[in-house]
Design a protein around this motif. Sequence first.
Motif, short mmCIF file in Angstrom:
data_model
loop_
_atom_site.label_atom_id
_atom_site.label_comp_id
_atom_site.label_asym_id
_atom_site.label_seq_id
_atom_site.Cartn_x
_atom_site.Cartn_y
_atom_site.Cartn_z
N ILE A 169 33.24 88.58 -40.56
CA ILE A 169 32.28 88.10 -39.58
C ILE A 169 31.47 87.11 -39.92
CG2 ILE A 169 30.50 88.45 -37.91
CD1 ILE A 169 31.81 90.94 -37.15
N LEU A 172 33.43 84.11 -41.23
CA LEU A 172 33.71 83.39 -40.00
C LEU A 172 32.51 82.39 -39.63
CD1 LEU A 172 35.80 82.85 -37.78
CD2 LEU A 172 34.68 84.68 -36.34
N SER A 173 31.41 82.87 -39.78
CA SER A 173 30.40 81.91 -39.43
C SER A 173 30.39 80.73 -40.48
CB SER A 173 29.06 82.76 -39.44
OG SER A 173 28.85 83.12 -40.84
N HIS A 175 33.05 79.23 -41.97
CA HIS A 175 34.21 78.60 -41.41
C HIS A 175 35.25 79.36 -41.02
CE1 HIS A 175 37.46 75.38 -41.41
NE2 HIS A 175 36.41 74.52 -41.25
N TRP A 176 35.98 78.95 -39.78
CA TRP A 176 37.22 79.78 -39.44
C TRP A 176 38.36 79.87 -40.35
CZ3 TRP A 176 41.69 77.58 -38.87
CH2 TRP A 176 41.89 76.35 -39.01
N LEU A 177 38.52 79.05 -41.24
CA LEU A 177 39.50 79.06 -41.98
C LEU A 177 39.68 80.14 -43.31
CD1 LEU A 177 42.41 77.73 -42.61
CD2 LEU A 177 41.28 76.17 -44.04
N PRO A 179 38.20 83.43 -43.25
CA PRO A 179 38.89 84.86 -42.92
C PRO A 179 40.43 84.80 -42.46
CG PRO A 179 37.45 83.97 -41.16
CD PRO A 179 37.17 83.13 -42.22
N LEU A 180 40.95 83.60 -42.03
CA LEU A 180 42.13 83.29 -41.85
C LEU A 180 43.21 83.35 -42.94
CD1 LEU A 180 43.97 82.81 -39.19
CD2 LEU A 180 44.06 80.43 -39.81
N SER A 281 37.81 77.64 -50.60
CA SER A 281 36.35 77.40 -50.37
C SER A 281 36.04 76.47 -51.46
CB SER A 281 35.77 78.57 -50.84
OG SER A 281 35.91 79.26 -52.16
#
Length: 594
Positions: A169, A172-173, A175-177, A179-180, A281
């Motif tokens: 979580i 995700l905050s 950048h959405w990529l 955790p993906l 990252s």
Amino acid sequence: METSKKNHRTEMDNTAFLAKFGRVMKLTLYIKNHYWLIGLSVLTGIFNKTLPVLSAALVAYVVGTAASGATAETIIGYLVVLGIVVLLRALFEYLEMYIAHAAAFRMLHDFRMMIYRKLEQLCPAYMIDKKSGAVTSTVMDDVEQLEWFYAHTLGTFFIAVLVPAAILIYMLSLHWLLPLVLIPWMVLTAVTHLWFRKKADTQGREVKESLAEVNAETIDGVQGLREIISFGQQSPYLSRLVGKTKRLNEAQVKDGKRLGLEQALIKTFTALGMLSVLIVSSQMASSGVIHESLYPVAVILTVYAFNPLLELMEMITNFGLISASADRVFSILEASPAAVDRVTESPARFSLPHIDYQKVSFRYQEKLPLVLDKISFEVKPGETVALVGHSGAGKSTCISLLLRFWEVTGGSISIDGVDLRDMPQKALRETISLVSQDVYLFNTTIRENISLGLPAAGDKDIEKAARAALAHDFIMEMPDGYDTIVGERGAQLSGGQRQRIAIARAFLKNSPILLMDEAVSNLDTTNEQLLQIAIKNLQKNRTTLIIAHRLSTIMSADRIVVLDNGYVAESGSHQELIAKDGIYARLVAIQASA
């Protein structure tokens, strides 16, 4: 067709796994007395696993902010927070370890007590086809294996879900990529064990079974060492032990190979996950998608996202061993006793009981032939009856049924008209004193061994019982008198001395029914004559049933019941049976000629 068979096997494997999982999770039913302790253990475990993540993330952030030119005041503020987090981490590390193991060891204590109480209900019937070493292995080793479940498994489940979820979580905050990229490798890590679960279960069971066999064989060897040496069987016994040890070693090696491959795959997926986040990252930080100070935070969080999963995998790796141990523990706890109380109220205490066997039949197992076939005889109040017959005639079975070690297959046994099945086992056994041929003495003092007949007895009563059994004189010749340690199974005493200790127990217990299984078989002629006097005194005002082989014991009985192949062949006094010139007369003739 082949696909159908494969799907069927897969379905069966899944069903077996779910059954195993349910079997292990059934262990949670036994924590009801320790819910608060387990809950506290899980809570401290969550803090203990979360605080290292927070401290590592703070360190990474401080490094990142320092590299990007943050002021000293800002960095000092973060360092103070970091110091507090580190202290809290140390505190919760201690609390988790202490509370989790305190809860686990309390439950292991409960399990051992439950197993022992269950064995009290099951034995001796349960042990008829079991090795004592295998049962000992369950009580000790298998119960100890459950410590891993209670101390390291319950909390790990919660932590393996909560900590990675919180990290994902947060990522995700950023950048959405992020955790993906990370989730596929986490999933692969999590499901690796499922690929090997069938082998893990099978190999875990093989290891536990082989270990139990080695333990049982070792215990047999230690207890029977004198016989092994005296018969020159050291080499055959050692060969047998080596064979069982070799089987254990092979099972452990196979389990180790599977575990090595499993761990290698898990470590590979973990490394690839960290590498993927590192690459993505770094590109984001260099292109300004995320702030440079957050780049080391993302990398560190990736490491800690895998840690709870790796701990969960380690727990699942031991699932086969835990499952095998749980199976063996529940095999005892869920076994049906041979005799079950159907009443709770005890009858009035018998003063001089009358024992009546009415058409009693019995077989040890359903597929085995009858040991007793509709036998009927009685022992009148105050009478002494001797059971006589060839080995295997059913004499010991009659005694065991009277003690309700087993239930009769047909017919009934009653005391003063009360069917034994309408009498609580505890009350029944308080009514009976048993003096067996194979006397078991505990590795403690003579005093404590005698007081087994009446634990609350004082020293004067114990000495009085010993004198009545003609044991006092030899006891006083021992180094510490009544406080002499007799050794394992009474190794410090002779066979005759052990039997006199058993007779002293019966004197002390002072029950109205006396059962004797050739209590003078280990005595020389002089001591036998003296002890016969003591036994006669013991039999006064008691109803006595004797398994007899010696002619002197048989002739001292009021009446003799001759058993032959599970039937009552003859009954009467010594003179009456001699006059019949039947089975009893032939037995006496054989003994006289010997």
